[in-house]
Design a protein around this motif. Structure first.
Motif, PDB file in Angstrom:
ATOM      1  N   VAL A 167       0.972  -1.133  -0.066  1.00  8.84           N
ATOM      2  CA  VAL A 167       0.002  -0.138   0.028  1.00  8.84           C
ATOM      3  C   VAL A 167       0.997   1.239   0.130  1.00  8.84           C
ATOM      4  N   PHE A 168       2.212   1.214   0.984  1.00 13.49           N
ATOM      5  CA  PHE A 168       2.924   2.290   0.983  1.00 13.49           C
ATOM      6  C   PHE A 168       3.560   2.552  -0.292  1.00 13.49           C
ATOM      7  N   LEU A 169       3.934   1.516  -1.015  1.00 16.27           N
ATOM      8  CA  LEU A 169       4.719   1.803  -2.399  1.00 16.27           C
ATOM      9  C   LEU A 169       3.698   2.307  -3.511  1.00 16.27           C
ATOM     10  N   ILE A 215       3.898   5.814  -5.481  1.00 17.46           N
ATOM     11  CA  ILE A 215       4.203   5.851  -6.780  1.00 17.46           C
ATOM     12  C   ILE A 215       2.849   6.470  -7.246  1.00 17.46           C
ATOM     13  N   GLY A 216       1.799   6.089  -6.955  1.00 20.04           N
ATOM     14  CA  GLY A 216       0.463   6.532  -7.518  1.00 20.04           C
ATOM     15  C   GLY A 216       0.562   8.042  -7.448  1.00 20.04           C
ATOM     16  N   THR A 217       0.876   8.661  -6.272  1.00 20.58           N
ATOM     17  CA  THR A 217       0.917  10.147  -5.878  1.00 20.58           C
ATOM     18  C   THR A 217       2.120  10.844  -6.649  1.00 20.58           C
ATOM     19  N   LEU A 237       0.449  10.979 -10.008  1.00 19.30           N
ATOM     20  CA  LEU A 237      -0.548  12.261 -10.150  1.00 19.30           C
ATOM     21  C   LEU A 237       0.084  13.465 -10.032  1.00 19.30           C
ATOM     22  N   VAL A 238       1.111  13.693  -9.256  1.00 19.63           N
ATOM     23  CA  VAL A 238       1.720  15.132  -9.102  1.00 19.63           C
ATOM     24  C   VAL A 238       2.363  15.256 -10.546  1.00 19.63           C
ATOM     25  N   ARG A 239       3.167  14.392 -11.155  1.00 17.95           N
ATOM     26  CA  ARG A 239       3.576  14.676 -12.544  1.00 17.95           C
ATOM     27  C   ARG A 239       2.665  15.023 -13.657  1.00 17.95           C
ATOM     28  N   ALA A 240       1.430  14.405 -13.473  1.00 10.90           N
ATOM     29  CA  ALA A 240       0.403  14.487 -14.362  1.00 10.90           C
ATOM     30  C   ALA A 240      -0.216  16.010 -14.198  1.00 10.90           C
TER      31      ALA A 240
END
Lengths: 154, 683
Positions: A105-107, A111-113, A116-119
């Motif tokens: 969940v942490f990874l 990675i998801g965040t 998301l930030v990059r997008a």
């Protein structure tokens, strides 16, 4: 001289072994729970006249003295007192899920965040605001042109 | 009338329920009329006002019920089953008062009373924003109805003891007979219940599509005060466990402890991310769900510990009211989801992130880590249930699991605590990063090297590795906070000509929120330093006779005497131990073992000699049945006092953050308005 070396080496090994046994006793004793229903770690159970902790600590010492490895000792205790005697899920199989899930969940969340930030940042760069203050999405080429215009403007 | 006070209490609860239902119904009707533009025979404003007044009277009615229970405790009215089971005649008056929350029915009554009290204050302050408060008030009434239904039908505190009434009560659990237990549960409940208020405002604002971020400004103080209560409640519980349970620790990762930690984690995340909504109009949906989750976690925590779903050492845990909480939790979730889906277009973000290296980004990661930490605690708490379902046998998830999984997450959070404030809003340039990070980085590395020189061996022991990381990162965070203070204070000092200390105070006054937040962060670091000291704990157990001595760390303990005593409440055995350090007498400690006759239970009374360096923590383990000599266990727990100091710093920081800021123009005496430069603007 050689005999002295052997004696010294033996002494060092014995000291190390003794120390190792002490460390292992402490480590294993902190990986199990007293079964007197206090819910405390075996070596930390402090009930006056606890009916179980002294016996269990004695059993742990006996198992250690017999030369058993960590896993056989845990298995022995789990077989005798039930799996809840282990202070953490370490039986393998489904117990492994307990350890993997928080890390996964942490990874995934990190990675998801990050994606998301990059997008968001990219989308932000791909947007211009009209004089009225309305954000307008630019097509890819227009965005490049807009960037070039901004960077060559003087 | 055979039982006047219990009858009065029962009727008060019934009246409170009727009033709360009325408040909910009339409030709901008025809001529906306002939303649809339809009006009935009575104008919606008048309906709203009558609902508000009914809400205020609910507080009066629940107060009467609480008073009736306390009265029954003080008058030894054992016709009330609850009083019979939780008090006895010789109980100290303070503990008779605390009987109100020492059992399930009483603690639910306290919960309901606190909720009514919060509602009372909210309804009195309705002029802040009449319409929004009307929404929040109606939602609070809904929650109030649930707790009053529980008290009236599922867990009535005024049940009459059937059959012959015993002459004396069964007494209060000895573990609860400790001064902190008089304030720990109310503090914790103030925190739990308090989150209902920001939840009600958030849901209300979403229902009415409240424009702008004013609801956040209105609820900011509610949220911070609530968060502070929960923080203090959690640490009072930890201090109680340390001082009373006598196992040498303060946190056992018991489900009840976890239940208090989960809403604290999401509440902390909310306090941070809500700033992004205020400053940049971002993360609106996220914030709404954070506060929804925080409220639901307070309900879930209660469900977990009272339904018997998970095993807990807390005696009050098992009961049959779990199903009520299941139903309520599902209902709350459905309402939140329904409102969110209907109104989600109202939560569109106004700005996008401009850079990965920005304050917004750090808040996002901070939120992420707090939520991962919350998930880990929830996962560990629920895993035994899951394990039983899948494998047919329960697994224990105790301290070894959390220490291994939660500690790295905590360290990462500590790292972000240091990094976040050093980044600018929107975007941070490389030059700023270099300038802001150099001092904290040096402090981190220097501390790590210094500790290794001082014989901390991270490669030999995992706990020492975590400890070293906590100390080093903590030093980095403190350096970051100090450099932020110094940078701002220097500017103020240059402007005003005042010395650095006065300039620092002025700086705090100018932006109480930002610098109060830094003080809170400093307190958190101090707490972590205190916790990290646990890697170096030592202990020694020994049977002692008159004059016997033994050592733990730098202390030598000599048994001067041991004896037994008795009073109407308990029998006690205790030892008198003289403590020496480097051959010099330091103090005398007297660990005790007590036996409470009323409840037929044993309890230990810890003797603790606390210094800034370490605690000498001594327990009377019992007597050797063969020699009848006492067995003493002594712990040397380094740095524990810093945990309690850290909590005090957090309290100070929160008060500073709550205080209104003084504008620079008023604060500066020697600078004209045109010259005044706002220092440390933004959070």
């Amino acid at each position: 001289m050689a005999q002295l070396c052997v004696v010294l080496l033996g002494t060092v090994l014995l000291m190390a072994a003794a120390d190792d046994t002490g460390t292992r006793f402490n480590r294993l004793g902190h990986a199990m729970i007293c079964v007197c229903s206090c819910g405390q770690i075996l070596l930390e159970c402090n009930h006056v006249g606890c009916p179980d902790s002294d016996r269990m600590i004695g059993e742990l010492r006996t198992r250690l003295a017999s030369g058993d490895g960590d896993t056989p000792i845990f298995n022995w205790f789990a077989a005798k007192y039930g799996p809840t005697v282990l202070a953490a899920p370490i039986r393998g199989g489904f117990d492994t899920v307990a350890w993997i899930t928080p890390v996964a969940v942490f990874l995934l969340a990190t990675i998801g965040t990050a994606f998301l930030v990059r997008a968001w940042v990219r989308r932000r760069r791909n947007t211009v605001t009209t004089p009225e203050g309305i954000p307008v999405q630019l097509p890819e080429n227009d965005a490049v042109r807009e960037r070039i215009r901004r960077e060559t403007e003087y | 009338m055979p039982h006047p006070m219990p009858t009065f209490g029962s009727f008060s609860l019934l009246l409170a329920l009727v009033l709360a239902v009325y408040s909910l119904a009339m409030g709901g009707a008025s809001l529906w009329q306002m939303a649809t533009g339809r009006s009935g025979r009575i104008a919606p404003e008048r309906l709203s006002e009558t609902a508000r007044r009914a809400g205020i009277m609910t507080f009066a009615a629940v107060s009467c019920a609480a008073f009736a229970l306390v009265w029954a405790a003080f008058t030894n009215d054992y016709s009330v089953a609850y009083i019979l089971h939780h008090t006895n005649r010789d109980l100290h008056p303070a503990y008779k008062f605390s009987a109100l929350w020492s059992g399930q029915e009483g603690s639910l009554l306290l919960w309901s009373w606190l909720l009514a009290a919060y509602g009372f204050v909210l309804r009195l302050r309705h002029k802040v924003d009449v319409r929004l408060t009307a929404h929040a008030s109606t939602i609070l009434s809904g929650v109030q109805v649930f707790f009053l239904l529980l008290l009236v039908f599922a867990a009535p505190p005024f049940s009459i003891q059937p059959g012959e009434i015993p002459p004396d009560g069964f007494g209060l659990n000895p573990l609860l007979q400790y001064p902190e237990m008089v304030i720990h549960p109310p503090m914790l409940y103030l925190g739990y219940v308090g989150f209902t208020v920001p939840f009600a405002f958030a849901l209300g604002a979403l229902i009415m599509r409240y424009p702008g971020e004013k609801w956040i400004h209105i609820t900011r103080r509610w949220t911070m005060v609530t968060w502070l209560f929960l923080t203090v409640g959690i640490f009072l519980g930890a201090h109680w466990a340390y001082s009373v349970l006598g196992w040498g620790g303060y946190w056992g990762w018991d489900p009840v402890e976890n239940a208090s930690l989960m809403p604290w984690l999401t509440g902390t995340a909310f306090l941070h991310s809500v700033m992004m909504q205020e400053k940049r109009g971002m993360m609106k949906s996220w914030n709404v769900w954070l506060i929804f989750s925080t409220f639901m976690l307070t309900v879930l925590g209660t469900l977990l510990t009272r339904s018997g779903l998970v095993s807990s050492v807390h005696a009050f845990a098992q009961s049959s009211i779990g199903n009520w909480f299941y139903g309520f939790l599902v209902l709350v979730f459905c309402v939140c989801l329904f409102v969110f889906v209907r109104q989600r277009d109202h939560l569109k973000t106004e700005n996008k992130l401009e850079s990965i290296v920005s304050r917004e980004s750090s808040f996002l990661f901070n939120n992420l880590i707090l939520l991962v930490a919350c998930f880990t605690v929830l996962w560990g708490t629920l895993f035994p249930v899951l394990s039983e379902y899948v494998q047919g046998s329960k697994a224990t998830v105790g301290a070894p699991f959390y220490n291994r999984v939660a500690l790295p997450i905590g360290l990462f959070l500590l790292f972000l605590t240091g990094v976040g404030p050093l980044l600018a809003w929107r975007s941070t340039t490389l030059r700023t990063i270099r300038r802001n990070f150099i001092l904290p980085s040096i402090a981190t590395v220097a501390t790590a090297i210094g500790l290794m020189i001082a014989h901390v061996r991270p490669w030999e022991d995992q706990s020492q590795l975590y400890s070293l990381m906590a100390f080093s990162l903590g030093a980095g965070v403190i350096a970051a906070i100090l450099s932020e203070f110094l940078r701002g204070a220097n500017v103020v000092s240059t402007q005003t000509g005042k010395n650095l200390f006065t300039a620092s105070l002025q700086l705090i006054q100018r932006n109480t929120r930002r610098y109060g937040g830094y003080i809170v962060h400093f307190g958190v670091v101090v707490i972590i330093v205190g916790i990290a000291g646990g890697a170096f704990n030592q202990s020694m157990e020994k049977e002692v006779g008159f004059g016997d001595r033994f050592s733990v760390g730098p202390y030598e303990l000599r048994c001067q005497s041991y004896t037994e005593d008795s009073n109407p409440v308990y029998d006690t055995k205790y030892a008198l131990l003289d403590v020496y350090k480097n051959g010099k007498f330091v103090t005398q400690l007297s660990p005790e073992s007590r036996f409470y006759a009323a409840s037929q239970t044993n309890s230990t009374v810890v003797a603790n000699y606390s210094t800034l360096q370490h605690d000498l923590y001594v327990i009377y383990m019992g007597n050797n049945p063969e020699t009848n000599r006492p067995i003493i266990k002594a712990f040397l727990n380094p740095l524990v006092i810093w945990i309690w100091i850290g909590v005090f710093i957090i309290i100070v920081g929160t008060f500073v953050a709550l205080a209104p800021a003084i504008k620079p123009a008023l604060a500066t005496s020697r600078v004209s308005h045109t010259e005044a430069v706002a220092v440390g603007s933004g959070d």
